[in-house]
Scaffold this active site. Structure first.
Site, PDB file in Angstrom:
ATOM      1  N   ARG A  19       0.960  -1.288  -0.129  1.00 11.13           N
ATOM      2  CA  ARG A  19       0.142   0.055  -0.084  1.00 11.13           C
ATOM      3  C   ARG A  19       0.689   1.204  -0.102  1.00 11.13           C
ATOM      4  NH1 ARG A  19      -3.701  -1.670   4.970  1.00 11.13           N
ATOM      5  NH2 ARG A  19      -1.952  -3.083   5.195  1.00 11.13           N
ATOM      6  N   LYS A 358      32.038  27.140  -0.315  1.00 11.30           N
ATOM      7  CA  LYS A 358      32.241  25.799  -0.223  1.00 11.30           C
ATOM      8  C   LYS A 358      33.462  25.594  -0.092  1.00 11.30           C
ATOM      9  CE  LYS A 358      33.925  23.638  -3.168  1.00 11.30           C
ATOM     10  NZ  LYS A 358      34.668  23.001  -4.576  1.00 11.30           N
TER      11      LYS A 358
HETATM   12 CA    CA Z   1       0.331  -4.220   9.554  1.00 13.74          CA
END
Ligand code: CA
Ligand code: UD1
Length: 481
Positions: A19, A358
């Site tokens: 998911r 830098k």
């Molecule tokens: Ca789970």
């Protein structure tokens, strides 16, 4: 609270996390400067277990490589196929020789808000009550998807029933299984052999161990988490952002209670590794990352992003980006400055508006106030670099160094073509392209001589507005200023 050091902690991190819709394995997603599994390991580490095992499976090359980097002492066990949480723990125990004497704590790799404190409480309850298993539970507003804690009339836990396998009545239960357990190691190993797969997912459920142990007459207990948000597992990016917000609030609350003023916690983001001293002020829109440290009384923001940067006491950083930089005490940065790696600003120095640095050391009291690039340079104390100057460090192939001494005054719009050295107390004229070393105390002038070609406009642009203005000016007496 008694400290009961577990024999092992097993972290389950073999699942895919579909998911998340991501090429990155779920447990490697970041909140507040640490991966999800990194947070879990930090909490587990507070228990000081003898063994710490992470069960990996899906995308295990990536997960293992990450673990080797962030937690080299952790062992990994491979679960080649994800046959359920019980199977995963079995694989974890196999890495430890099949069984472990003492307490085994099991946690999931996707619960980054879990604290060491809660784990310690679980472990202590487990030992004090002499349980075979103690499950960490929580009351949640919406229990959908979670395993439900089933208790008998006396309140004793009898079983955990997965959402998919639960009856209507069981689904009404709001006390859920966090997925975190403390087990007796030997009893766990034995019970896992007896876990079956006759459930809706055809998997070996770790949760079944609880019923198995209870039926065998062992003590089963529960420890209820104080804050249910702590045990939230991350399954998608909405939950990822919610967890990040909660953790960030925790970190800022701790900072504020230790004496830091955070003007707008809603727009201030910090990593777990950031440290503060007292009376720091953080303005809105500020992001602090990595090993950033803000020393006493410094002020950062608004709209600044600092990574692995140390800001000294009383310094001021305004609308700036800094990476691996060191800002000395009472130094001033910005507004609109970019400090790149290796920028070291000494006490009371200044890197002003639209200045990029830098690999540059800027000495005490030295100022680079406007519109400049300082790359690969060492500048001494109390020098001033004129506006719009460039340290020309790159010949198209290699980088070269420029050294500017102390008490120098370089003109505006200078190009320092490296390698080159400007001696102490030297001056350079505005608009100079400095290609040769300048001895101490000299003035270097490196630009074309100015030529004025009089009457050029009248001859070349007759009748133009410029020509008329010039003619009018030639008729007026010269102005006084
Ligand atoms: Ca789970
Ligand atoms: C599990 C619990 C559930 C609990 C919930 C809490 C079981 C059967 N269910 O459900 O009771 O409420 O966690 O969030 O234990 N994993 C593996 N190998 C596997 C399967 C899972 O390593 O074969 C890991 C996953 O990477 C994850 C954790 O175990 O870190 C939990 O797995 P997940 O599939 O999310 O379990 P849930 O269905 O959420």
């Amino acid at each position: 609270m008694s400290t009961s050091r577990p024999a092992a902690v097993v972290v389950l991190a073999a699942g895919e996390g579909t998911r998340m819709k991501s090429a990155t394995p779920k447990v490697l997603h970041d909140i507040c400067g640490r991966s999800l599994v990194g947070h879990v390991l930090a909490a587990a580490g507070e228990l000081e277990p003898e063994h710490l095992v992470v069960v990996v499976g899906h995308a295990r090359e990536k997960v293992t490589a990450h673990l080797a980097e962030v937690a080299p002492d952790v062992r990994t066990a491979v679960q080649a196929e994800q046959n359920g949480t019980g199977h995963a723990v079995r694989m974890g125990l196999e890495e430890l020789g099949g069984s472990v004497d003492g307490t085994v704590v099991v946690v999931c790799g996707d619960t980054p808000l879990l604290t060491g404190e809660t784990l310690r409480r679980l472990s202590a309850t487990h030992s004090a009550d002499g349980n075979a298993v103690t499950v960490l539970t929580a009351e949640v507003p919406d229990a959908t998807g979670y395993g439900r804690i089933v208790r008998d009339d006396s309140g004793a836990v009898t079983a955990i029933v997965e959402h998919k396998d639960a009856s209507e009545a069981q689904r009404a239960i709001r006390e859920i299984n966090s997925g975190v357990f403390a087990f007796d190691g030997a009893l766990l190993a034995d019970a896992l052999k007896r876990v079956r797969t006759d459930n809706s997912q055809g998997e070996e459920y770790l949760t079944d161990v609880l019923g198995i142990l209870r039926e065998a007459g062992h003590r089963v207990g529960a420890s209820v988490a104080g804050d249910h948000r702590e045990i939230a597992g991350i399954n998608n990016r909405v939950q990822l952002s919610e967890a990040r917000r909660i953790l960030n609030d925790r970190l800022l609350t701790a900072a504020m209670l230790s004496g830091v003023t955070v003007i707008d916690p809603a727009t201030t983001w910090v990593d777990v590794t950031v440290t503060f001293e007292q009376d720091v002020v953080v303005h809105p829109g500020t992001q602090l990352h990595g090993a950033t440290h803000l020393a006493e009384g410094c002020e950062v923001g608004p709209n600044s992003r600092l990574t692995d940067t140390r800001v000294g006491a009383g310094a001021r950083v305004d609308n700036a980006v800094a990476v691996s930089a060191e800002v000395g005490p009472e130094a001033s940065v910005g507004p609109y400055a970019y400090l790149r790696p290796g920028s070291r600003l000494a006490r009371r120095s200044k890197v002003g508006t639209y200045v990029e640095t830098k690999n540059a050391s800027i000495g005490e009291g030295t100022k680079v106030p406007h519109l400049s690039y300082v790359g690969d340079a060492t500048i001494g104390e109390f020098s001033n670099i004129g506006a719009a100057s460039v340290f020309v460090n790159y010949d198209g192939q290699d980088k070269h160094h420029t050294t500017v001494g102390s008490h120098c005054r370089t003109g505006s719009d200078n190009m320092f073509v490296a390698p080159v050295t400007i001696g102490d107390g030297a001056y350079t004229a505005a608009g100079s392209v400095i290609t040769k070393d300048v001895p101490p105390g000299s003035l270097a002038v490196a630009r074309g001589q100015q030529r004025n070609i009089e009457g050029w406009v009248a001859r070349k642009r007759p009748g133009s507005a410029a020509a008329k203005a010039a003619e009018a000016a030639s008729r007026e007496p010269a102005s006084e200023d």
